[in-house]
Design a protein around this motif. Structure first.
Motif, PDB file in Angstrom:
ATOM      1  N   ARG A   1     -36.882  50.667  69.027  1.00 44.78           N
ATOM      2  CA  ARG A   1     -36.370  50.748  70.400  1.00 44.78           C
ATOM      3  C   ARG A   1     -34.851  50.613  70.428  1.00 44.78           C
ATOM      4  O   ARG A   1     -34.178  51.296  71.199  1.00 44.78           O
ATOM      5  CB  ARG A   1     -37.007  49.664  71.265  1.00 44.78           C
ATOM      6  CG  ARG A   1     -38.468  49.920  71.602  1.00 44.78           C
ATOM      7  CD  ARG A   1     -39.047  48.767  72.413  1.00 44.78           C
ATOM      8  NE  ARG A   1     -40.415  49.052  72.837  1.00 44.78           N
ATOM      9  CZ  ARG A   1     -41.194  48.181  73.476  1.00 44.78           C
ATOM     10  NH1 ARG A   1     -40.730  46.962  73.753  1.00 44.78           N
ATOM     11  NH2 ARG A   1     -42.414  48.514  73.833  1.00 44.78           N
TER      12      ARG A   1
ATOM     13  N   THR B   1     -34.890  51.224  59.536  1.00 41.92           N
ATOM     14  CA  THR B   1     -35.967  50.672  60.356  1.00 41.92           C
ATOM     15  C   THR B   1     -37.292  50.622  59.596  1.00 41.92           C
ATOM     16  O   THR B   1     -38.124  49.732  59.821  1.00 41.92           O
ATOM     17  CB  THR B   1     -36.131  51.509  61.639  1.00 41.92           C
ATOM     18  OG1 THR B   1     -34.863  51.547  62.327  1.00 41.92           O
ATOM     19  CG2 THR B   1     -37.177  50.924  62.561  1.00 41.92           C
TER      20      THR B   1
ATOM     21  N   ARG C   1     -32.872  51.528  68.156  1.00 37.67           N
ATOM     22  CA  ARG C   1     -32.307  52.776  67.631  1.00 37.67           C
ATOM     23  C   ARG C   1     -32.270  53.857  68.695  1.00 37.67           C
ATOM     24  O   ARG C   1     -31.398  54.733  68.683  1.00 37.67           O
ATOM     25  CB  ARG C   1     -33.155  53.264  66.434  1.00 37.67           C
ATOM     26  CG  ARG C   1     -32.581  54.477  65.730  1.00 37.67           C
ATOM     27  CD  ARG C   1     -31.275  54.136  65.044  1.00 37.67           C
ATOM     28  NE  ARG C   1     -30.650  55.313  64.457  1.00 37.67           N
ATOM     29  CZ  ARG C   1     -29.792  56.091  65.097  1.00 37.67           C
ATOM     30  NH1 ARG C   1     -29.452  55.817  66.337  1.00 37.67           N
ATOM     31  NH2 ARG C   1     -29.245  57.129  64.500  1.00 37.67           N
ATOM     32  N   ARG C   2     -33.211  53.818  69.668  1.00 37.67           N
ATOM     33  CA  ARG C   2     -33.292  54.858  70.690  1.00 37.67           C
ATOM     34  C   ARG C   2     -32.430  54.576  71.910  1.00 37.67           C
ATOM     35  O   ARG C   2     -32.342  55.397  72.807  1.00 37.67           O
ATOM     36  CB  ARG C   2     -34.753  55.019  71.160  1.00 37.67           C
ATOM     37  CG  ARG C   2     -35.670  55.614  70.117  1.00 37.67           C
ATOM     38  CD  ARG C   2     -36.928  56.141  70.775  1.00 37.67           C
ATOM     39  NE  ARG C   2     -37.638  55.083  71.478  1.00 37.67           N
ATOM     40  CZ  ARG C   2     -38.629  54.377  70.950  1.00 37.67           C
ATOM     41  NH1 ARG C   2     -39.005  54.597  69.704  1.00 37.67           N
ATOM     42  NH2 ARG C   2     -39.250  53.437  71.665  1.00 37.67           N
ATOM     43  N   LYS C   3     -31.806  53.383  71.943  1.00 36.18           N
ATOM     44  CA  LYS C   3     -30.988  53.049  73.112  1.00 36.18           C
ATOM     45  C   LYS C   3     -29.823  54.023  73.216  1.00 36.18           C
ATOM     46  O   LYS C   3     -29.170  54.325  72.217  1.00 36.18           O
ATOM     47  CB  LYS C   3     -30.452  51.618  73.018  1.00 36.18           C
ATOM     48  CG  LYS C   3     -31.503  50.552  73.266  1.00 36.18           C
ATOM     49  CD  LYS C   3     -30.889  49.177  73.211  1.00 36.18           C
ATOM     50  CE  LYS C   3     -31.931  48.093  73.501  1.00 36.18           C
ATOM     51  NZ  LYS C   3     -31.346  46.737  73.418  1.00 36.18           N
TER      52      LYS C   3
ATOM     53  N   VAL D   1     -41.121  47.676  65.977  1.00 37.51           N
ATOM     54  CA  VAL D   1     -41.006  48.191  67.350  1.00 37.51           C
ATOM     55  C   VAL D   1     -39.639  47.843  67.939  1.00 37.51           C
ATOM     56  O   VAL D   1     -38.985  48.685  68.579  1.00 37.51           O
ATOM     57  CB  VAL D   1     -42.136  47.630  68.233  1.00 37.51           C
ATOM     58  CG1 VAL D   1     -41.916  48.011  69.698  1.00 37.51           C
ATOM     59  CG2 VAL D   1     -43.490  48.141  67.753  1.00 37.51           C
ATOM     60  N   VAL D   2     -39.184  46.610  67.720  1.00 38.23           N
ATOM     61  CA  VAL D   2     -37.895  46.179  68.259  1.00 38.23           C
ATOM     62  C   VAL D   2     -36.761  47.023  67.686  1.00 38.23           C
ATOM     63  O   VAL D   2     -35.870  47.486  68.411  1.00 38.23           O
ATOM     64  CB  VAL D   2     -37.657  44.683  67.964  1.00 38.23           C
ATOM     65  CG1 VAL D   2     -36.221  44.279  68.301  1.00 38.23           C
ATOM     66  CG2 VAL D   2     -38.639  43.828  68.756  1.00 38.23           C
TER      67      VAL D   2
END
Length: 231
Positions: free
Chosen positions: A212, A167, A214-216, A208-209
């Motif tokens: 996010r 990322t 990665r955190r799903k 940012v995309v």
């Protein structure tokens, strides 16, 4: 018009922008392919790589214009030209890697680089810039040569990071754009300079995309055991 003359006219076609300034059509088109590739990268789609290669080939002819055409008035940016060749090589690597790593939805899964890998990227950016600057100066690249070397090395590291699915590669692009935009504008490459400025905002959005994504939370794909519990 025969095909050869048509291709030559297309190769040399320009767009007037006032005050005697001209934009090469292939510079504009090459950057549009680059933008499409960046969008595909943000969406984590494999097609981002071949689309980017087309743009790289077009931009390679732009930044080597002074060497390919003696009447070309723009300065040669060897770092910018070299990075197009580098892009093509790393894009082939990324294309293969993403095809192998993509999930059932056709996307790759982002990951964070380790602190050791981040440190290695930072050191490589600084050391690579210092090492390549004298070479580019000897070859006659446009001043300030260190800025040309910075964009070359940074682009290499960012593209490699993208191929690895890190990322943080988006942040390397931000560092590249901060130096690359003033360099391109001062050299008269307006299309590429303004596109880099747009990329600067785009890369922050891409970071940012990916962060996010990665955190799903992961989705459980196993069916529950239908057998009664022994407890």
């Amino acid at each position: 018009m025969d095909p050869l003359n048509w291709l030559l006219a297309l190769y040399t076609a320009t767009i007037p922008v006032g005050d005697g300034q001209q934009l090469l059509v292939r510079e504009v088109v090459g950057n549009l392919f680059g933008l499409a590739s960046a969008l595909g990268g943000m969406l984590r789609r494999v097609w981002a790589w071949p689309v980017g290669i087309v743009g790289n080939l077009l931009l390679l002819t732009v930044f080597l214009g002074a060497l390919l055409d003696p009447t070309h008035e723009m300065p040669a940016l060897l770092g910018q030209a070299g990075r197009q060749v580098m892009f093509i090589g790393v894009a082939i690597y990324g294309w293969v890697r993403w095809r192998q790593a993509r999930g059932a939805d056709g996307q790759i899964v982002p990951q964070w680089a380790s602190w050791r890998q981040r440190g290695g990227l930072a050191i490589a950016l600084v050391v690579g810039t210092v090492a390549i600057t004298p070479l580019f100066r000897m070859l006659g690249s446009y001043e300030p040569v260190w800025a040309d070397a910075w964009t070359f090395v940074g682009s290499l590291l960012a593209t490699y990071g993208m191929a690895r699915g890190w990322t943080e590669f988006w942040l390397i692009w931000v560092a590249v754009d901060l130096v690359g935009v003033p360099l391109l504008l001062s050299a008269g490459y307006w299309a590429s300079g303004f596109m880099y400025a747009f990329y600067g905002a785009f890369t922050l959005w891409g970071f940012v995309v990916w962060a996010r994504a990665r955190r799903k939370p992961s989705v459980e794909t196993l069916l529950p055991d239908p057998r009664p519990s022994s407890r």
